[in-house]
Enzyme design. Structure first.
Site, PDB file in Angstrom:
ATOM      1  N   CYS A  57       0.803  -1.223   0.000  1.00 46.20           N
ATOM      2  CA  CYS A  57       0.000   0.000   0.000  1.00 46.20           C
ATOM      3  C   CYS A  57       0.839   1.277   0.000  1.00 46.20           C
ATOM      4  O   CYS A  57       0.304   2.363  -0.136  1.00 46.20           O
ATOM      5  CB  CYS A  57      -0.976   0.013   1.172  1.00 46.20           C
ATOM      6  SG  CYS A  57      -0.192  -0.204   2.756  1.00 46.20           S
ATOM      7  N   CYS A  83      -2.190   5.180   6.102  1.00 49.07           N
ATOM      8  CA  CYS A  83      -3.618   5.366   6.326  1.00 49.07           C
ATOM      9  C   CYS A  83      -3.909   5.471   7.827  1.00 49.07           C
ATOM     10  O   CYS A  83      -3.026   5.268   8.657  1.00 49.07           O
ATOM     11  CB  CYS A  83      -4.391   4.193   5.720  1.00 49.07           C
ATOM     12  SG  CYS A  83      -4.043   2.638   6.542  1.00 49.07           S
ATOM     13  N   CYS A 126      -1.695  -3.398   8.268  1.00 48.10           N
ATOM     14  CA  CYS A 126      -1.227  -2.220   8.997  1.00 48.10           C
ATOM     15  C   CYS A 126      -0.662  -2.628  10.357  1.00 48.10           C
ATOM     16  O   CYS A 126       0.351  -2.089  10.806  1.00 48.10           O
ATOM     17  CB  CYS A 126      -2.353  -1.220   9.201  1.00 48.10           C
ATOM     18  SG  CYS A 126      -3.015  -0.594   7.660  1.00 48.10           S
TER      19      CYS A 126
END
Lengths: 173, 198
Positions: A57, A83, A126
């Site tokens: 990402c 993010c 994440c």
């Protein structure tokens, strides 16, 4: 559930424990008011720096830890460009590792972070990034100590315990 | 039977995505890409023209009653294909997927020591963006990033031409980081925190 996760870390400082809010709010809270954003001096022998990226990402995360003479993490700082979930994961991680031994910190699994923040499956990576970051910071700290001729206080390369350290595995309370 | 398939396609997104990711989008535009070619570099305007033409030919509103579903499906596939191919990053990902190289999934965790310098650069630049006071401060960063992206795209063109997919994969991952920066720069506001959405 939440409490049991937190209690796995003996060294968890108590202030934030009673939190009866929705998980979603917790993520929000972390990325709106991220904890421990910043930098430690990476040339400091007591500081380990982890710098990791997520090819899937394009997020980048830097996690730094300061280790005290007892081999415990006395301070953690992070900077994440990514993010909201990546920011929240690293923010939470800096709180989690506070006061932990390196061994305990190195054993943190991404699932603990994902559970705490209630990350959806698509955002699990994440929390993996955060797990990578702490491992990388510990590695950096230990290899830096080795290079400087100082034995790491804990961990696989730890030499015979000195007066201020405990042998690995026997992480004392 | 058809209706069931249609409903299934509509209701389950993941299947949808998977389905589209294995399909060769280039083959939907035979005028722009004749002889089954899959170039990385091409004239996007030409693609756009063909896309518009195809969409108007098969517009669901003009479909015969019994073929409405096929028309809709086709139209939605064309939309997906076009938005993928017009974007260099998505296009590179698509070409890699067609060649059997995947960039998605749980490959997020591997971090190479050799990447450290690269990550450091990215972090430094993002920090500079964060500290910027005015749009003028951003100008040199924008220029440098545009150059970087341009050079990556030209290297990607070479890599795909010589079918060097490992190199193409590395370049695509790099392109993703710089595209994130590009978006950050576009959405920049004084004092606004940087957060990606993806």
């Amino acid at each position: 559930m939440l409490r049991s996760i937190r209690l796995t870390s003996q060294a968890w400082p108590s202030p934030v424990v009673p939190m009866i809010r929705s998980y979603h709010q917790k993520v929000l809270d972390h990325y709106q008011k991220p904890r421990n954003v910043g930098t430690l001096d990476k040339t400091d022998i007591n500081v380990g720096t982890g710098l990791v990226g997520a090819p899937a990402c394009g997020d980048v995360m830097r996690l730094q830890i300061r280790v005290d003479e007892n081999g415990k993490i006395s301070e953690a700082k992070f900077k994440t460009f990514g993010c909201g979930s990546a920011i929240a994961s690293s923010s939470y991680l800096t709180e989690l590792v506070q006061g932990m031994s390196l061994d305990d910190a190195g054993r943190i699994k991404n699932t603990v972070i994902a559970k705490e923040l209630s990350l959806p499956p698509v955002k699990l990576h994440c929390s993996m990034l955060a797990e990578d970051a702490i491992k990388s910071a510990i590695n950096d700290y230990q290899s830096k100590r080795l290079k400087a001729g100082k034995a790491p206080t804990l961990g696989p390369q730890a030499s015979t315990p000195s007066s201020t350290t405990v042998s690995s595995g026997g992480a004392s309370s | 039977m058809k209706a069931i398939r249609f409903l299934a396609r509509r209701s389950s997104r993941p299947t949808n995505v998977r389905f589209s990711s294995t399909q060769n989008f280039y083959s939907l535009f035979p005028k722009t890409f004749n002889n089954n070619t899959k170039p990385f570099n091409f004239d996007v305007r030409e693609l756009r023209n063909e896309f518009i033409k195809l969409q108007s030919q098969h517009h669901p509103d003009h479909a015969p009653q019994n073929e409405k579903e096929q028309y809709e499906e086709r139209s939605s596939t064309l939309n997906k294909a076009y938005s993928c191919l017009k974007d260099p990053l998505l296009r590179a990902e698509h070409l890699l997927q067609l060649a059997g190289y995947s960039l998605k999934g749980d490959q997020a965790e591997h971090t190479d020591i050799s990447d450290q310098e690269f990550y450091m650069t990215i972090l430094d630049i993002h920090e500079a963006v964060e500290e910027a006071q005015t749009e003028k401060d951003l100008e040199p960063i924008i220029t440098a990033n545009n150059d970087r992206i341009k050079s990556l795209i030209s290297k990607l063109t070479d890599a795909f031409e010589s079918e060097d997919y490992n190199t193409a994969k590395d370049l695509t991952v790099k392109l993703r980081y710089w595209k994130n920066l590009e978006r950050t720069l576009r959405e920049w506001g004084p004092g606004k925190p940087i957060m990606f959405t993806h």
